[in-house]
Design a protein around this motif. Structure first.
Motif, mmCIF file in Angstrom:
data_model
loop_
_atom_site.group_PDB
_atom_site.id
_atom_site.type_symbol
_atom_site.label_atom_id
_atom_site.label_comp_id
_atom_site.label_asym_id
_atom_site.label_seq_id
_atom_site.Cartn_x
_atom_site.Cartn_y
_atom_site.Cartn_z
ATOM 1 N N SER B 94 37.534 30.681 22.081
ATOM 2 C CA SER B 94 36.106 30.933 22.291
ATOM 3 C C SER B 94 35.456 29.868 23.185
ATOM 4 N N PHE B 95 36.252 28.993 23.763
ATOM 5 C CA PHE B 95 35.749 28.064 24.780
ATOM 6 C C PHE B 95 35.915 28.768 26.127
ATOM 7 N N ILE B 96 34.894 29.522 26.512
ATOM 8 C CA ILE B 96 35.036 30.347 27.723
ATOM 9 C C ILE B 96 34.001 29.947 28.775
ATOM 10 N N GLY B 97 33.604 28.679 28.738
ATOM 11 C CA GLY B 97 32.554 28.244 29.644
ATOM 12 C C GLY B 97 33.039 27.528 30.890
ATOM 13 N N HIS B 98 34.261 27.040 30.864
ATOM 14 C CA HIS B 98 34.735 26.308 32.038
ATOM 15 C C HIS B 98 36.138 26.760 32.432
ATOM 16 N N MET B 99 36.645 26.139 33.479
ATOM 17 C CA MET B 99 37.920 26.592 34.033
ATOM 18 C C MET B 99 39.132 26.005 33.311
ATOM 19 N N THR B 100 38.877 25.152 32.320
ATOM 20 C CA THR B 100 39.959 24.560 31.538
ATOM 21 C C THR B 100 40.241 25.475 30.348
ATOM 22 N N SER B 101 41.521 25.850 30.143
ATOM 23 C CA SER B 101 41.806 26.730 29.008
ATOM 24 C C SER B 101 43.056 26.259 28.265
ATOM 25 N N ALA B 102 43.703 27.160 27.567
ATOM 26 C CA ALA B 102 44.872 26.779 26.764
ATOM 27 C C ALA B 102 46.046 26.378 27.659
ATOM 28 N N HIS B 300 38.944 24.313 62.591
ATOM 29 C CA HIS B 300 39.927 24.274 61.509
ATOM 30 C C HIS B 300 39.410 25.194 60.404
ATOM 31 N N PHE B 301 40.285 26.065 59.895
ATOM 32 C CA PHE B 301 39.870 26.982 58.820
ATOM 33 C C PHE B 301 40.509 26.524 57.509
ATOM 34 N N HIS B 302 39.660 26.006 56.631
ATOM 35 C CA HIS B 302 40.144 25.564 55.320
ATOM 36 C C HIS B 302 39.687 26.558 54.252
ATOM 37 N N VAL B 303 40.582 26.880 53.322
ATOM 38 C CA VAL B 303 40.175 27.742 52.202
ATOM 39 C C VAL B 303 40.196 26.924 50.915
ATOM 40 N N ASP B 304 39.053 26.865 50.256
ATOM 41 C CA ASP B 304 38.980 26.211 48.952
ATOM 42 C C ASP B 304 39.298 27.264 47.890
ATOM 43 N N ALA B 305 40.594 27.326 47.548
ATOM 44 C CA ALA B 305 41.054 28.277 46.531
ATOM 45 C C ALA B 305 41.483 27.495 45.291
ATOM 46 N N ALA B 306 40.772 26.393 45.027
ATOM 47 C CA ALA B 306 41.121 25.517 43.903
ATOM 48 C C ALA B 306 41.273 26.353 42.637
ATOM 49 N N TRP B 307 40.321 27.234 42.421
ATOM 50 C CA TRP B 307 40.371 28.053 41.216
ATOM 51 C C TRP B 307 41.069 29.391 41.473
ATOM 52 N N GLY B 323 43.905 37.453 54.201
ATOM 53 C CA GLY B 323 43.475 36.584 55.302
ATOM 54 C C GLY B 323 43.708 35.111 55.011
ATOM 55 N N ILE B 324 44.009 34.785 53.768
ATOM 56 C CA ILE B 324 44.231 33.374 53.414
ATOM 57 C C ILE B 324 45.418 32.815 54.199
ATOM 58 N N GLU B 325 46.356 33.710 54.567
ATOM 59 C CA GLU B 325 47.543 33.268 55.312
ATOM 60 C C GLU B 325 47.185 32.833 56.742
ATOM 61 N N LEU B 326 45.940 33.059 57.131
ATOM 62 C CA LEU B 326 45.500 32.623 58.458
ATOM 63 C C LEU B 326 44.832 31.257 58.405
ATOM 64 N N ALA B 327 44.654 30.737 57.208
ATOM 65 C CA ALA B 327 43.980 29.443 57.054
ATOM 66 C C ALA B 327 44.860 28.313 57.574
ATOM 67 N N ASP B 328 44.229 27.277 58.120
ATOM 68 C CA ASP B 328 44.971 26.089 58.522
ATOM 69 C C ASP B 328 45.345 25.255 57.307
ATOM 70 N N SER B 329 44.517 25.326 56.264
ATOM 71 C CA SER B 329 44.818 24.587 55.040
ATOM 72 C C SER B 329 44.197 25.282 53.844
ATOM 73 N N VAL B 330 44.787 25.074 52.681
ATOM 74 C CA VAL B 330 44.338 25.730 51.449
ATOM 75 C C VAL B 330 44.426 24.740 50.290
ATOM 76 N N THR B 331 43.382 24.685 49.479
ATOM 77 C CA THR B 331 43.405 23.884 48.245
ATOM 78 C C THR B 331 43.689 24.792 47.055
ATOM 79 N N ILE B 332 44.645 24.384 46.213
ATOM 80 C CA ILE B 332 44.893 25.097 44.942
ATOM 81 C C ILE B 332 45.041 24.060 43.825
ATOM 82 N N ASP B 333 44.329 24.271 42.729
ATOM 83 C CA ASP B 333 44.481 23.390 41.566
ATOM 84 C C ASP B 333 45.401 24.038 40.550
#
Lengths: 553, 553
Positions: B94-102, B300-307, B323-333
């Motif tokens: 029931s902690f459904i407020g942020h991106m941190t989960s089980a 430069h095309f950067h995609v912030d795909a952290a989440w 289209g993400i495959e066209l990015a010069d860089s991508v962030t993923i957490d």
């Protein structure tokens, strides 16, 4: 037991979130063995002889994310065979080449608890009590450096709009944070200029009429400062190296002259970095003298004490860092001489107002007036590592840390003496803390050197460099012990580029016996490169058979 | 057993490095309980009612480092009582407020192994097999995004002088790294200018004749980008916000116009950031359209795909990131939707050459030609977190992650429908991934709103904002469940500042029942603020009793 089947069903997926590994599972067994006796476990599992990197790479060459799930037990075995067996035994008493050493046992279960709690320190909502805990840890380190009164800490430690520092992933981020704060404070808002943080560096320079910015540091400064200068837009040329004396310490007069010179060129020297424990030789800059110059010249004074800062824990040795309390900011890595696992850097600021220049807020997170730590850190989401520092401070206590620091320094003194007693080893840098450098020089070569001409010395010197490199590499590959190597320009070698062994003696389990064996092993390895030894002997013969003339050295 | 005595002697100190906690010790017991059933352990130990922060702070108020060591068992109990009991149960369904989960269970023992090994990834000498492992993990993520051929990975993945990306402590460092690379590539050496990394931003601007630099991003970009613009010397004003449509996605035409406008002002737009999963609403920018504009305009095309980047694991939903495959860089957490503990950010670069512009070396470490990871990272010393990503990729596998991603998206759809079926809740943003926003609007208020004048709507709107804030806070304090809140400007509220509940449904243990109860609890809490409800009722009465005139909305 591990998952019964490694098929992909939502039920089997839920199991990995709800059913822990059973007591007989491979993973539980390994965890237990490692928890019972880490060094024994690692001695058993890390292979002695080094496997060439390109062979190890073969095990890690598939870029495809598996389409088939693996059993936890199978994968654990795979990790043991391919990863653990070819990892580095950093906690071994004979791993004395880097700043990573043994960890206290209690930190391992505590780390697991910290990871299981999975707090996110960016914000109170995802960390609650961890936020005041981290603020207390920063307060403790701040007090260790600055010894402010109790009222100072009760006023600022938990103040929503202030910060005594920042917890970081490591010393590099800590140094960058310090210099970021320094840059922004040097170029802050005035008149119709709204500050470098808003308008950027170009507008700031135009506003002030500067032609450049500079950070000054000794020639022995850490490479992370170059990175900082690059990231912050100052440029690596803006990181100005200042001359050091024969003990690798910055020369205050030279610092002063450099500042004057830069100012004459229209360049603003906005920060000076003093090093408290250089990475290569462990020496400490004259911090008080630098502080005075910084006060006169209105520079931010940062101390990079990532490694040496823990010395403040020892009442017997903290005088070595005299003047650090005058610094505007200080970097300390808890994962070095505070014996915390990797990932615990900190930067502390003397003034609780200093970090205002980098404060930032966001609507859904980090609301103004909240005590969210994220509004004063370079990083965003962060783990609860501060808990480990907090626990170690309480369980080891200040006098415990004092003993750890003292034993390292005493051991380095012992090893320095031991080296000096050998006819075939030469101490290159005396230890000031628990770090020293030396090299192997066969006895006949040492004799011959006394009679050698500079040219002959050059030749021998080259061969000794090659020999040092060879010994260090072979010793690492053999896997019994590890010392690192670096390149220095010592006075006794007329500032020649000199390759040396580098030893850091922080591990309390490193015995005198280990040190004796390290030297024996190096001596042994040297005999295994007859080609180099023969060339050295030839040089010696040439010198000794030549007519005696005046020689230097 | 813990240490027998808590005195400070060198022997007792050595014990903490050599003798593990005994099977009956408090610490071992706690570790065992938590390992057997984490949620049960946390439900038992985390207090339900929230303690006010200022009371928690009292437990963390002493800035003195203890002069007396504590027993491990005593300190563990202290941590349980003061820290764990007031931490946040981020793995609760029931902690459904942020991106941190089980977290999957197997990651906890593996984390302990990772920490016990205490590798330092900055350099091969302190990490050995962990270096090729991390390079493989980066290769896996690179392939997930860019789907290059096998030959590409066999050529570049382990190449000493190349890098497919960097493992970082989190998404913020990943974004900063991407924009650092972009900045340095935009201002690289030419003629007698030796590049921004060496000469700094001021010299670079003078050389190119630019008046400023700009990074473009949608109004919904993450606050870390502001930090990046500040740190990199571009200035927050250089982070230019581009208009979004009613679905919080950047408007490509507006982006194009902005670029033209900036260029006319002599400002160089060197990077565009596309967001793949905005933090507040979870929407994805039209990546392909942005890529085309970037190609035309040489940005430069950067995609912030952290989440949102983990969505690529699902063959059913990866088209959302087309289209993400066209990015010069991508962030993923990986610590977001890849279910890894906090501290696992990554940035990937399409070209293995991209990171050359930030490469750095040092003598004692990171020698040229070595495969040391540290020569391509913003951070220095780093832990072996990549091992956890590697293990999860193998044990969960791609189809397992697909299920995890899919269940989140389906659950968000279900919850959106559930909200829409309620007479007293209003869905504010439709979920595109597993994130949605909504708010509580009493039934009579919804009716009255249909007849309200814009002024009357304003008044009601203000009251609803207060009500939302109150409900969110109270729900958090009560401790049964947690949703977050943010402020949006939705079309249906005529772009008024609108406070909403924000829900992220990544935890596979969150059941439909939990969602129903969250709404019930919110409805219940609303009845507990009669003052606000009364004011709303008054407004409704005023509207309904007024003569019917034309109303908007």
């Amino acid at each position: 037991m591990d998952q019964k089947t490694a098929d992909v069903s939502f039920d089997s997926l839920l199991r990995i979130f709800t059913v822990p590994e059973g007591p007989d599972s491979t993973l539980t067994q390994i965890e237990a063995k490692l928890s019972q006796n880490l060094n024994h476990f690692l001695r058993e599992h890390i292979v002695a002889e080094e496997k060439p990197l390109r062979d190890i790479e073969k095990d890690f060459s598939d870029p495809a994310i598996p389409e088939q799930p693996q059993f936890v037990s199978d994968h654990t075995q795979h990790l043991l065979d391919t990863l653990v067996s070819h990892s580095v035994h950093t906690s071994s008493p004979s791993f004395i080449g880097h700043m990573t050493s043994a960890l206290p046992y209690f930190l391992m279960p505590l780390s697991k608890i910290m990871i299981a709690l999975n707090q996110n320190l960016v914000k109170i909502e995802t960390s609650k009590a961890f936020t005041p805990l981290e603020r207390q840890v920063l307060g403790m380190l701040h007090r260790l450096i600055y010894s402010e009164k109790e009222s100072f800490y009760s006023q600022w430690m938990h103040s929503a709009n202030h910060s005594l520092g920042a917890f970081c992933s490591g010393g590099t981020i800590a140094n960058i944070t310090a210099l970021w704060v320094a840059r922004n404070n040097a170029l802050k808002a005035e008149g119709d200029f709204s500050g470098v943080e808003k308008e950027g560096l170009f507008a700031a320079m135009m506003h002030h009429g500067y032609k450049g910015l500079a950070i000054l540091v000794s020639e022995r400064g850490h490479y992370s400062l170059k990175k900082a200068a690059d990231v912050l837009g100052i440029g690596q040329k803006g990181l100005v190296a200042v001359k050091t004396d024969s003990n690798n310490r910055i020369v205050p007069e030279a610092l002063k002259e450099k500042i004057v010179e830069l100012k004459q060129q229209g360049i603003k020297p906005f920060a000076v970095v003093g090093v408290a424990g250089t990475t290569e030789t462990g020496n400490i800059d004259p911090l008080r003298a630098i502080a005075e110059i910084c006060a006169q010249e209105e520079c931010h004074f940062h101390v990079d004490a990532a490694w040496g800062g823990a010395t403040l824990m020892s009442n017997n040795h903290r005088h070595l860092l005299d003047g650090i309390e005058l610094a505007d900011s200080v970097t300390i890595d808890a994962h070095k001489q505070l014996y915390i696992p990797m990932g615990a850097g900190m930067v502390l600021f003397r003034s609780p107002e200093a970090m205002k220049s980098i404060e930032h807020h966001a609507q859904y997170i980090l609301r103004k007036g909240s005590k969210d730590l994220g509004s004063h850190t370079l990083e965003g989401s962060r783990s609860g590592m501060a808990m480990l520092v907090y626990a170690a401070m309480h369980i080891i206590s200040r006098p415990g840390y004092e003993m750890l620091i003292d034993q390292g320094i005493e051991k380095a003194d012992y090893f320095a003496n031991l080296i000096q007693q050998q006819a075939d080893f030469e101490l290159i840098s005396q230890p000031e803390l628990c770090l020293l450098t030396y090299r192997y020089v066969p006895k006949n070569v040492r004799e011959a050197l006394k009679l050698a001409s500079p040219e002959q010395q050059d030749k021998i010197h080259q061969l000794l460099n090659e020999l040092t490199k060879f010994i260090q590499k072979r010793q690492r590959e053999t896997g019994r012990s590890f010392v690192s190597r670096t390149q220095l320009n010592p006075i006794q070698w007329a500032l020649r580029d000199t390759i040396v062994f580098r030893v850091v003696l922080a591990n309390p389990l490193t015995s005198k016996d280990v040190l004796t064996k390290v030297l024996e092993e190096q001596r042994q390895i040297a005999t295994k490169v007859p080609s180099l030894i023969n060339k050295l002997n030839e040089q010696c013969l040439a010198i000794q058979s030549a007519p005696q003339t005046t020689t230097s050295n």
